[in-house]
Every structure is written in structure tokens, then in C-alpha cells.
Enzyme design. Structure first.
Site, PDB file in Angstrom:
ATOM      1  N   GLY A  45     106.835  18.490  69.825  1.00 22.32           N
ATOM      2  CA  GLY A  45     105.935  17.539  69.184  1.00 22.32           C
ATOM      3  C   GLY A  45     106.735  16.326  68.743  1.00 22.32           C
ATOM      4  CD  GLN A  50     109.176  13.007  64.605  1.00 24.86           C
ATOM      5  OE1 GLN A  50     108.187  13.406  65.201  1.00 24.86           O
ATOM      6  NE2 GLN A  50     110.282  13.738  64.487  1.00 24.86           N
ATOM      7  CB  CYS A  94     111.848  18.127  62.007  1.00 25.88           C
ATOM      8  SG  CYS A  94     111.216  16.437  62.049  1.00 25.88           S
ATOM      9  CG  LEU A  95     112.288  16.524  68.134  1.00 19.74           C
ATOM     10  CD1 LEU A  95     111.492  15.743  69.176  1.00 19.74           C
ATOM     11  CD2 LEU A  95     113.409  17.315  68.802  1.00 19.74           C
ATOM     12  CG  HIS A 136     106.221  19.471  61.929  1.00 19.07           C
ATOM     13  ND1 HIS A 136     107.301  20.098  61.350  1.00 19.07           N
ATOM     14  CD2 HIS A 136     106.700  18.320  62.452  1.00 19.07           C
ATOM     15  CE1 HIS A 136     108.382  19.333  61.509  1.00 19.07           C
ATOM     16  NE2 HIS A 136     108.047  18.259  62.190  1.00 19.07           N
ATOM     17  CD  GLU A 137     105.073  16.607  65.559  1.00 16.70           C
ATOM     18  OE1 GLU A 137     105.397  15.452  65.227  1.00 16.70           O
ATOM     19  OE2 GLU A 137     105.911  17.498  65.758  1.00 16.70           O
ATOM     20  CG  HIS A 140     106.519  13.479  61.356  1.00 14.18           C
ATOM     21  ND1 HIS A 140     107.709  13.181  60.725  1.00 14.18           N
ATOM     22  CD2 HIS A 140     106.763  14.590  62.097  1.00 14.18           C
ATOM     23  CE1 HIS A 140     108.628  14.077  61.070  1.00 14.18           C
ATOM     24  NE2 HIS A 140     108.085  14.952  61.894  1.00 14.18           N
TER      25      HIS A 140
HETATM   26 ZN    ZN Z   1     109.076  16.540  62.698  1.00 16.45          ZN
END
Ligand code: ZN
Length: 167
Positions: A45, A50, A94-95, A136-137, A140
Site C-alpha cells: 500500500g 508518502q 510502513c514504507l 493504515h493508508e 496517511h
Molecule cells: Zn504507511
């Protein structure tokens, strides 16, 4: 299409509340780049903030890492509703926070409404990892990171790594 740089923990842009999306060619190109960036990372995701774009959209593909083949979903202007009373802990990566895993307890099921790039509206009841990923997304888009859910004890354990990322 191109792979975009992913912002890392500590970058103030990850804390902004993102704006509603009006789809145009620029947004379509961004979605394609976000998909490529997600697969390249590799992740399941990725939200627009991000990659430094303050728009309410994310891409997700929950199953490709399990060998299911690629099936990216572009989620524009999402709305989450009807969270289940039933909650479930899940260890999330998380990226934007490489090297940190955070256990977050979230509603086990949630309804996601979204638009695609053609303005069509969809709704789906999500469970399991899809529910985790969408929540989660979605966070953001409101400037929320999974580290915000850490207990004091758990935060102490990852404090050094977070400080390193934010430096
Ligand atoms: Zn994330």
C-alpha cells in the site's frame, strides 16, 4: 511511469491533512507512478502523502506478495465507515518507517467507499489484511502514522530507530 522517492518518518509533509482529489491527467499519471513505486519498494500500500503529494488517494494490492499476481487498486477520495466492534491486532510495516514494525489494534472489518480514476463510486466491506491496509493508508491522508498508536513501552523500544530516521 516512474518510481517516486518515498518520504521518510520525520518529514513534516507526512503530517499534513491531505486535500480531496479532482481527477485529471496529472492525477492519473500520479496513480500510475504510485503503483510502480509501491511494487518497487516493495509494499502492499502507498498513500499520496508518502510521495509528497497532499491528495486523498492511495494505492493498494494486498495479495501480490503472496504470489497472487498483481492487481492494484487505486482508491480516490476514500471514506471509511461502519467499523466493527470486533478489533484485531496486526503487526504493520510502513514504507515511510523502514525497519520499524508496529502492532496496531484496529477494527477487524470496515466499509471502504472510494472513487476510481473515472469517477465511478465503489463500496466494499473489508476484512483481514485488506481492512488493515485500507485503515493504515487512510490514516496517511490525515497525517497519522502507525507509530502514533504505540504504547509508551513499545515506543521506548523503537525510539532510537525513529530518532535515526527523523535525523
Ligand atoms: Zn504507511
Amino acid at each position: 511511469m516512474s518510481v517516486l522517492p518515498i518520504l521518510v518518518y520525520g518529514d513534516a509533509r507526512l503530517r499534513q491533512v491531505a486535500q480531496p482529489v479532482v481527477v485529471d491527467d496529472k492525477v492519473r499519471a500520479l496513480a500510475a507512478d504510485m503503483i510502480e513505486t509501491m511494487y518497487d519498494a516493495p509494499g502492499r500500500g502507498l498513500a499520496a502523502p508518502q510521495v509528497g503529494v497532499s491528495l486523498r488517494m492511495f494505492v493498494m494490492d494486498c495479495h501480490w506478495k503472496d504470489g497472487a499476481g498483481r492487481d492494484p487498486l487505486v482508491v480516490v477520495n476514500p471514506v471509511l465507515s461502519d467499523p466493527s466492534e470486533d478489533v484485531k491486532p496486526f503487526t504493520e510495516g510502513c514504507l515511510s518507517i523502514p525497519g520499524v514494525l508496529v502492532e496496531v489494534t484496529r477494527p477487524a472489518q470496515v466499509t471502504l467507499r472510494w472513487e476510481n480514476l473515472d469517477g465511478e463510486v465503489f463500496a466494499r466491506r473489508l476484512c483481514d489484511f485488506e481492512a488493515v491496509c485500507a485503515q493504515h493508508e487512510y490514516d496517511h491522508l490525515d497525517g497519522v502514522l502507525n507509530t502514533d498508536y504505540l504504547s509508551d513501552a513499545a515506543r521506548a523500544e523503537v525510539a532510537d530507530r525513529l530518532a535515526e530516521l527523523a535525523a
